[in-house]
Design an enzyme around this catalytic site. Structure first.
Site, PDB file in Angstrom:
ATOM      1  CG  ASP A   6       7.828  48.372  16.983  1.00  0.00           C
ATOM      2  OD1 ASP A   6       7.982  49.580  16.720  1.00  0.00           O
ATOM      3  OD2 ASP A   6       6.701  47.846  17.141  1.00  0.00           O
ATOM      4  CB  THR A  10       2.513  52.129  25.121  1.00  0.00           C
ATOM      5  OG1 THR A  10       1.606  53.198  24.821  1.00  0.00           O
ATOM      6  CG2 THR A  10       2.123  51.491  26.445  1.00  0.00           C
ATOM      7  CG  ASN A  11       4.388  48.150  25.921  1.00  0.00           C
ATOM      8  OD1 ASN A  11       4.817  48.196  27.073  1.00  0.00           O
ATOM      9  ND2 ASN A  11       3.101  47.993  25.647  1.00  0.00           N
ATOM     10  CB  ALA A  12      10.731  49.020  23.570  1.00  0.00           C
ATOM     11  CB  VAL A  13       8.185  44.588  20.703  1.00  0.00           C
ATOM     12  CG1 VAL A  13       8.148  43.068  20.610  1.00  0.00           C
ATOM     13  CG2 VAL A  13       6.875  45.115  21.281  1.00  0.00           C
ATOM     14  N   GLY A 108       5.697  58.102  10.519  1.00  0.00           N
ATOM     15  CA  GLY A 108       6.278  57.349  11.625  1.00  0.00           C
ATOM     16  C   GLY A 108       6.881  56.037  11.148  1.00  0.00           C
ATOM     17  CB  ALA A 109       9.847  54.136  12.342  1.00  0.00           C
ATOM     18  CG  ASP A 110       4.422  53.388  14.102  1.00  0.00           C
ATOM     19  OD1 ASP A 110       4.703  54.364  13.358  1.00  0.00           O
ATOM     20  OD2 ASP A 110       3.586  53.474  15.029  1.00  0.00           O
ATOM     21  CG  ASP A 130      -0.067  49.513  14.350  1.00  0.00           C
ATOM     22  OD1 ASP A 130      -0.419  48.865  15.349  1.00  0.00           O
ATOM     23  OD2 ASP A 130       1.126  49.743  14.088  1.00  0.00           O
TER      24      ASP A 130
END
EC number: 2.7.1.33
Length: 259
Positions: A6, A10-13, A108-110, A130
């Protein structure tokens, strides 16, 4: 074994799944310039620390709101894992639910992944909040259709704007204030009250308006890093599910494999 990625603003998990069971996850700062080789060095070290051989990973799925990151993660998959990644929302990993808004491709994908996982897990009409770089509020109906939502500045983004555009206000950490009083006695307390309780009031007000417009009982599901923090301050949430987006990727990958 599935590697779900994901990529947020800001971050990739990165998370490993056995079926729908999440085994472990790691976080890295999002940088669209990070190469596939750099991702590989980082990931291989973490796999080794967990005692996992890269050959155990036979599927990868990526959901991203940073399109420039897709190429380098694809290089990671092809060059170092020997697999072709699934991209959420494309090809075999199409979302497969109704996106009932004016511009469906702009979702958005998220947010799409949150809708998939929330409908799978909680059923009924839903409002999904979210907490990310932006805070999003999404309406998902009892059929799993995405009906629209709200985008608001994330709380850290709001704080950065406040501090960055004033000469004397200090940088503070976001936390639950020590008191429920909303009359601060010093500058830092007043800032924390304004940001924290102001955000709680915004959430409660917007969700009340969304529920009124939906016109049926709706559960409120919170996800993202700050969901737990706000859960301590409001009874707004019916559930806090901090890995909703990643679980949405796992569900989508499962559907793609069985198609």
């Amino acid at each position: 074994m599935l590697l779900a990625i994901d990529v947020g603003n800001t971050n990739a998990v990165f998370a490993l799944y056995n079926g729908r069971e999440q085994l472990t996850r790691w976080r890295i700062a999002t940088d669209a310039r990070r190469t596939g080789d750099e991702y590989a060095v980082w990931l291989m070290q973490l796999l080794a620390l967990e005692g996992i051989d890269k050959s155990e990973i036979d599927t990868m799925i990526v959901g991203t709101v940073v399109p420039r990151a897709v190429h380098n993660i694809t290089v990671l998959a092809q060059k170092y894992l020997g697999i072709e990644p699934l991209i959420a929302g494309e090809g075999a990993a199409e979302y497969g639910f109704d996106i009932d808004v004016d511009q469906p491709k702009s979702l958005g994908a998220d947010r799409a992944l949150n809708a998939i996982a929330a409908h799978d897990r909680y059923k009924g009409d839903l409002v999904v909040i979210d907490f990310g770089t932006a805070t999003t509020f999404d309406a998902v109906d009892f059929n799993g259709a995405y009906k629209g939502g709200i985008i608001a500045p994330g709380i850290n983004l709001s704080l950065d704007a406040l501090v960055g555009n004033t000469a004397k206000l200090p940088r503070i950490a976001i936390r639950n204030p020590d008191t429920k009083s909303v009359i601060g006695r010093n500058t830092e307390d007043q800032m924390l009250i304004g940001v924290f309780w102001g955000y709680v009031a915004m959430m409660e007000g917007l969700v009340a308006r969304m529920k009124n417009e939906i016109g049926r009982p709706a559960k409120v599901i919170a996800t993202g890093g700050l969901a737990v923090l706000f859960d301590e301050a409001t009874d707004l949430f019916d559930a806090v599910d901090t890995i909703l987006t990643l679980d949405g990727l796992a569900i989508l990958a499962e559907k793609a494999r069985s198609a």
